[in-house]
Design an enzyme around this catalytic site. Structure first.
Site, mmCIF file in Angstrom:
data_model
loop_
_atom_site.group_PDB
_atom_site.id
_atom_site.type_symbol
_atom_site.label_atom_id
_atom_site.label_comp_id
_atom_site.label_asym_id
_atom_site.label_seq_id
_atom_site.Cartn_x
_atom_site.Cartn_y
_atom_site.Cartn_z
ATOM 1 N N TYR A 231 -3.176 -11.220 -4.333
ATOM 2 C CA TYR A 231 -2.363 -10.438 -5.274
ATOM 3 C C TYR A 231 -0.872 -10.739 -5.162
ATOM 4 O O TYR A 231 -0.072 -10.210 -5.929
ATOM 5 C CB TYR A 231 -2.611 -8.930 -5.106
ATOM 6 N N GLY B 1 -5.720 -10.490 -7.867
ATOM 7 C CA GLY B 1 -6.252 -9.391 -7.080
ATOM 8 C C GLY B 1 -5.485 -8.076 -7.102
ATOM 9 O O GLY B 1 -5.890 -7.123 -6.431
ATOM 10 N N LYS C 167 -10.924 -4.600 10.373
ATOM 11 C CA LYS C 167 -11.953 -4.006 9.515
ATOM 12 C C LYS C 167 -13.334 -3.948 10.178
ATOM 13 O O LYS C 167 -14.171 -3.141 9.792
ATOM 14 C CB LYS C 167 -12.038 -4.767 8.185
ATOM 15 N N SER D 49 0.793 -1.233 0.000
ATOM 16 C CA SER D 49 0.000 0.000 0.000
ATOM 17 C C SER D 49 0.823 1.281 0.000
ATOM 18 O O SER D 49 0.450 2.264 -0.629
ATOM 19 C CB SER D 49 -0.959 0.002 1.189
ATOM 20 N N GLY E 143 -14.691 -15.261 5.038
ATOM 21 C CA GLY E 143 -14.171 -14.109 5.787
ATOM 22 C C GLY E 143 -14.768 -12.797 5.273
ATOM 23 O O GLY E 143 -15.761 -12.782 4.539
ATOM 24 N N GLY E 144 -14.113 -11.693 5.656
ATOM 25 C CA GLY E 144 -14.594 -10.362 5.299
ATOM 26 C C GLY E 144 -14.692 -10.142 3.799
ATOM 27 O O GLY E 144 -15.673 -9.577 3.298
ATOM 28 N N ASP F 83 -12.943 -1.567 -0.737
ATOM 29 C CA ASP F 83 -12.726 -2.904 -1.317
ATOM 30 C C ASP F 83 -13.885 -3.242 -2.257
ATOM 31 O O ASP F 83 -13.705 -3.930 -3.264
ATOM 32 C CB ASP F 83 -12.666 -3.972 -0.218
ATOM 33 N N ASN G 275 -12.684 -0.299 5.473
ATOM 34 C CA ASN G 275 -11.236 -0.293 5.197
ATOM 35 C C ASN G 275 -10.691 1.124 5.029
ATOM 36 O O ASN G 275 -9.507 1.304 4.770
ATOM 37 C CB ASN G 275 -10.897 -1.140 3.965
ATOM 38 N N GLY H 251 -14.788 -19.176 0.500
ATOM 39 C CA GLY H 251 -14.318 -18.496 1.708
ATOM 40 C C GLY H 251 -15.452 -17.799 2.437
ATOM 41 O O GLY H 251 -16.469 -17.449 1.821
#
Ligand code: S3P
Length: 410
Positions: A196, A217, A56, A15, A118-119, A92, A77, A116
């Site tokens: 990614y 990603g 998050k 980032s 998750g978030g 996101d 995020n 999946g």
């Protein structure tokens, strides 16, 4: 900290680099242990931040206002501090939506399987609903009431049009794994992997190899950062900014992998590229020598070629985990398909094609220490060098020209 990212561990985050390509604020990576997150959020000592795992959801109770998409997804995020009030967003969502359009994968009226729970799985569900998917099937190992198991997914595999991986399977450093066997999905039209790192996961290469559109990603990561930056600065960027930044990031992250016959110039050219691009140089033969403490002729003499290839494979895998490096490979690396797949996850292969009459035997090369050896290997391997390469670069002796040719193609 004015601008930056908070999370528990941020060592592998891209980032900072991405934001530095978007705007000129100083973006800091701020690792916060779980015991300190409450104090950090209460202090409000920041202008605008991104938030990553595992915070998050944690940050939500500290917000004064939350954007409807973030609320629906249940994850934030991006948080901005406007005159002491905290506003939360989920970029996101925008990032993943942009990835679908970049990958040209159409979800409208399609049946989508999301791997999946998750978030990011929640973000993927929200995006697919927003893009009018016909049916969304959620898949998880620990299936809850609205999810199915992987075995159940395989049973309905032919009904799935699009597959999205939101699990960490295939992520650095376990890049040899894939969350699912694609061969059972006879009607699949597109695959998205939110991972990614590596740039192309095993799942993505598997999909591409059977002719299915697929994208990793990295574009999502850049798109969510561009959107976050707009929110940070309360501005709107022109449309080309996202693609421009993405192209720069991918150019920066992808490895340049050099293949070719012994004495075709891989190490010399690799070192030159490393200097010109200011990127690290990795030589797989040197990794082997370092790992074993022996020279290559010693390994061949004492343990034979098969043993050498085994160590070589381990070293190629280690080298393939790098990003933004120049990797010179030993002449026989391309003989093993798994070596090639690993190297392609983060890199593009440049085959240095040097005419046979310009290849010379040397005593430190067990597979190329006589002219006969060179001829034999050249004819055995030439087609493999060609078929495994993303680019064929002719090397007739002018090293500068070869370097320029490679630079033009990256
Ligand atoms: C080999 C090439 C060598 C080295 C080993 C085996 C080969 O590397 O990995 O001697 O099989 O062609 P160079 O291509 O750098 O000479």
């Amino acid at each position: 900290m004015k601008y930056g990212l908070i999370g528990e561990t941020l060592k592998h985050s891209f980032s900072k680099e991405i934001h530095s390509l978007i705007a000129d604020y100083d973006y800091k990576l701020n690792e916060i242990p779980k015991t300190d997150i409450d104090a950090f959020m209460k202090s409000k000592d920041f202008t605008a931040i991104n938030v990553t795992i595992p915070y998050k959801q944690t940050v939500i109770p500290y917000l004064d206002e939350i954007d409807p998409f973030a609320k629906k997804i249940g994850a934030v995020n991006t948080v901005v501090n406007r005159d002491g009030k905290l506003f939360g967003f989920n970029t996101d969502f925008y990032g993943l939506k942009s990835l679908f359009s970049h990958a040209k994968i159409d979800v409208e009226d399609k049946t989508v399987a999301i791997l999946g729970s998750g978030g990011t799985s929640k973000t993927a569900t929200a995006v697919c609903e927003n893009l009018n998917a016909k049916k969304i099937v959620k898949v998880s190992r620990t299936k809850s009431s609205d999810e199915i198991s992987y075995d159940e997914l395989y049973k309905i595999a032919p009904s799935i049009d699009v597959l999205i991986n939101t699990t960490p399977v295939g992520m650095y450093p376990n890049t040899d794994s894939s969350p699912i066997d694609l061969t059972k999905f006879s009607n699949l039209k597109g695959v998205i992997d939110v991972v990614y790192n590596p740039v192309r996961t095993k799942l993505i290469s598997d999909a591409l190899s059977i002719g299915i559109k697929a994208e990793g990603g990295l574009y999502m990561l850049v798109a969510q950062a561009v959107k976050a930056s707009e929110i940070f600065l309360n501005t709107t960027y022109q449309d080309n900014v996202l693609d421009d930044v993405f192209n720069k990031v991918i150019k920066d992250k992808e490895n340049i992998v050099l293949t070719g016959m012994p004495s075709s110039g891989k190490s010399t050219i690799g070192k030159l590229l490393s200097k010109k691009l200011n990127k690290p140089f990795i030589d797989t033969d040197s990794l082997i020598v370092n790992k074993t403490g022996k020279s290559i002729p010693e390994i061949f003499n004492e343990r034979g070629e098969a043993h050498f290839r085994k160590i070589e494979k381990e070293c190629v895998y280690d080298a393939s985990l790098n990003t933004g490096a120049i990797i010179a490979t030993g002449g026989g690396v391309v003989l093993d398909k798994e070596n090639v797949s690993a190297l392609k996850r983060n890199g593009k292969i440049f085959f240095l094609d040097r005419p046979i009459e310009r290849l010379f035997p040397t005593s430190d090369r067990p597979t190329a220490n006589t002219e006969e050896q060179i001829k034999k290997r050249f004819f055995e391997r030439y087609d493999i060098y060609l078929s495994t390469a993303d680019h064929r670069i002719q090397n007739t002796g002018d090293i500068e020209k070869v370097v320029d040719d490679i630079l033009r193609r990256v």
